[in-house]
Design a protein around this motif. Structure first.
Motif, short mmCIF file in Angstrom:
data_model
loop_
_atom_site.label_atom_id
_atom_site.label_comp_id
_atom_site.label_asym_id
_atom_site.label_seq_id
_atom_site.Cartn_x
_atom_site.Cartn_y
_atom_site.Cartn_z
N ALA A 1 0.84 -1.19 0.00
CA ALA A 1 0.00 0.00 0.00
C ALA A 1 0.88 1.25 0.00
O ALA A 1 1.95 1.27 0.61
CB ALA A 1 -0.91 0.00 1.22
N VAL A 2 0.42 2.27 -0.67
CA VAL A 2 1.15 3.53 -0.75
C VAL A 2 0.88 4.35 0.50
O VAL A 2 -0.26 4.51 0.92
CB VAL A 2 0.73 4.33 -2.00
CG1 VAL A 2 1.39 5.69 -2.03
CG2 VAL A 2 1.01 3.54 -3.27
N THR A 3 1.95 4.84 1.11
CA THR A 3 1.85 5.75 2.25
C THR A 3 2.76 6.94 1.98
O THR A 3 3.60 6.89 1.06
CB THR A 3 2.28 5.08 3.56
OG1 THR A 3 3.68 4.77 3.48
CG2 THR A 3 1.48 3.81 3.84
N GLU A 4 2.62 7.98 2.77
CA GLU A 4 3.53 9.13 2.61
C GLU A 4 4.97 8.71 2.85
O GLU A 4 5.88 9.21 2.20
CB GLU A 4 3.16 10.25 3.59
CG GLU A 4 1.98 11.07 3.12
CD GLU A 4 1.75 12.29 4.01
OE1 GLU A 4 2.74 12.94 4.40
OE2 GLU A 4 0.58 12.56 4.29
N GLU A 5 5.16 7.78 3.77
CA GLU A 5 6.50 7.35 4.14
C GLU A 5 7.20 6.55 3.02
O GLU A 5 8.41 6.61 2.88
CB GLU A 5 6.49 6.50 5.42
CG GLU A 5 6.12 7.29 6.66
CD GLU A 5 4.62 7.57 6.79
OE1 GLU A 5 3.79 6.77 6.26
OE2 GLU A 5 4.26 8.58 7.39
N ASN A 6 6.44 5.79 2.25
CA ASN A 6 7.09 4.95 1.24
C ASN A 6 6.92 5.47 -0.19
O ASN A 6 7.40 4.85 -1.14
CB ASN A 6 6.60 3.50 1.34
CG ASN A 6 5.15 3.30 0.92
OD1 ASN A 6 4.48 4.21 0.43
ND2 ASN A 6 4.64 2.10 1.14
N ALA A 7 6.27 6.62 -0.36
CA ALA A 7 5.97 7.13 -1.71
C ALA A 7 7.23 7.36 -2.55
O ALA A 7 7.27 6.99 -3.73
CB ALA A 7 5.14 8.40 -1.64
N ASN A 8 8.27 7.96 -1.97
CA ASN A 8 9.48 8.23 -2.75
C ASN A 8 10.14 6.94 -3.21
O ASN A 8 10.60 6.83 -4.35
CB ASN A 8 10.46 9.09 -1.97
CG ASN A 8 10.04 10.54 -1.90
OD1 ASN A 8 9.27 11.01 -2.73
ND2 ASN A 8 10.51 11.24 -0.89
N GLY A 9 10.22 5.96 -2.33
CA GLY A 9 10.81 4.67 -2.70
C GLY A 9 9.99 3.97 -3.78
O GLY A 9 10.54 3.38 -4.72
#
Length: 171
Positions: free
Chosen positions: A109-117
């Motif tokens: 799932a996409v989160t703010e924390e993993n969006a760049n990766g």
């Protein structure tokens, strides 16, 4: 070529303003217009291929970003604000598309924390699909068919009068 020129012009203007704010006016002359034009054409092609990849994977394409041109009037002027808003919106849409493709690839799932990766994963996946999607760059664009700069071929990114010297970005 018209889309390329329009996109490259906005990339130049935005980059020049950022560099001027961060490093001073003299640093603007060190921005290579050829690099910006190559980035612009690569982004235009990436957007097309990313849309195809998302469709092939059954990934829902995020809604388009529509920045308000008014927010760009002060830094870019009323005449340029709509073009800047549109181009930056398209760049944000491409980032968002990379994020959802990356999320699909990593089954997360996409989160703010993993969006760049996830964006990096999605971008890499789309770049690796260039061959499958038969991407071919004209030699004059100065890019190999995998989207990487290729200095051994010609380029419309610099003037023919002085092809050895990088041309600065001009706003």
């Amino acid at each position: 070529m018209s889309s390329l020129d329009d996109t490259a012009r906005v990339y130049c203007e935005v980059t020049a303003r950022q560099v001027q704010q961060q490093q001073g006016a003299e640093a603007v002359d060190k921005i290579d217009n050829g690099d910006l034009r190559r980035q612009a054409i690569t982004d235009l092609v990436l957007a097309r291929v990313a849309t195809d990849v998302a469709s092939e994977r059954g990934v829902k394409i995020p809604p388009a970003t529509e920045p308000e041109p008014e927010q760009f009037v002060d830094p870019f002027g009323a005449g340029r604000a709509p073009d800047v808003a549109q181009t930056l919106g398209e760049a944000r849409d491409l980032y968002n598309l990379f994020v959802v493709i990356g999320g699909d690839e990593e089954a997360t799932a996409v989160t703010e924390e993993n969006a760049n990766g996830l964006s990096a994963t999605g971008r890499a996946l789309v770049l690796s699909s260039f061959k499958d999607h038969e991407v071919r760059f004209a030699p004059r664009l100065g890019l190999s068919d995998d989207g990487e700069p290729n200095d051994s071929i010609g380029s419309l990114s610099v003037t023919s009068a002085d092809a050895e010297t990088p041309q600065p970005c001009r706003v």
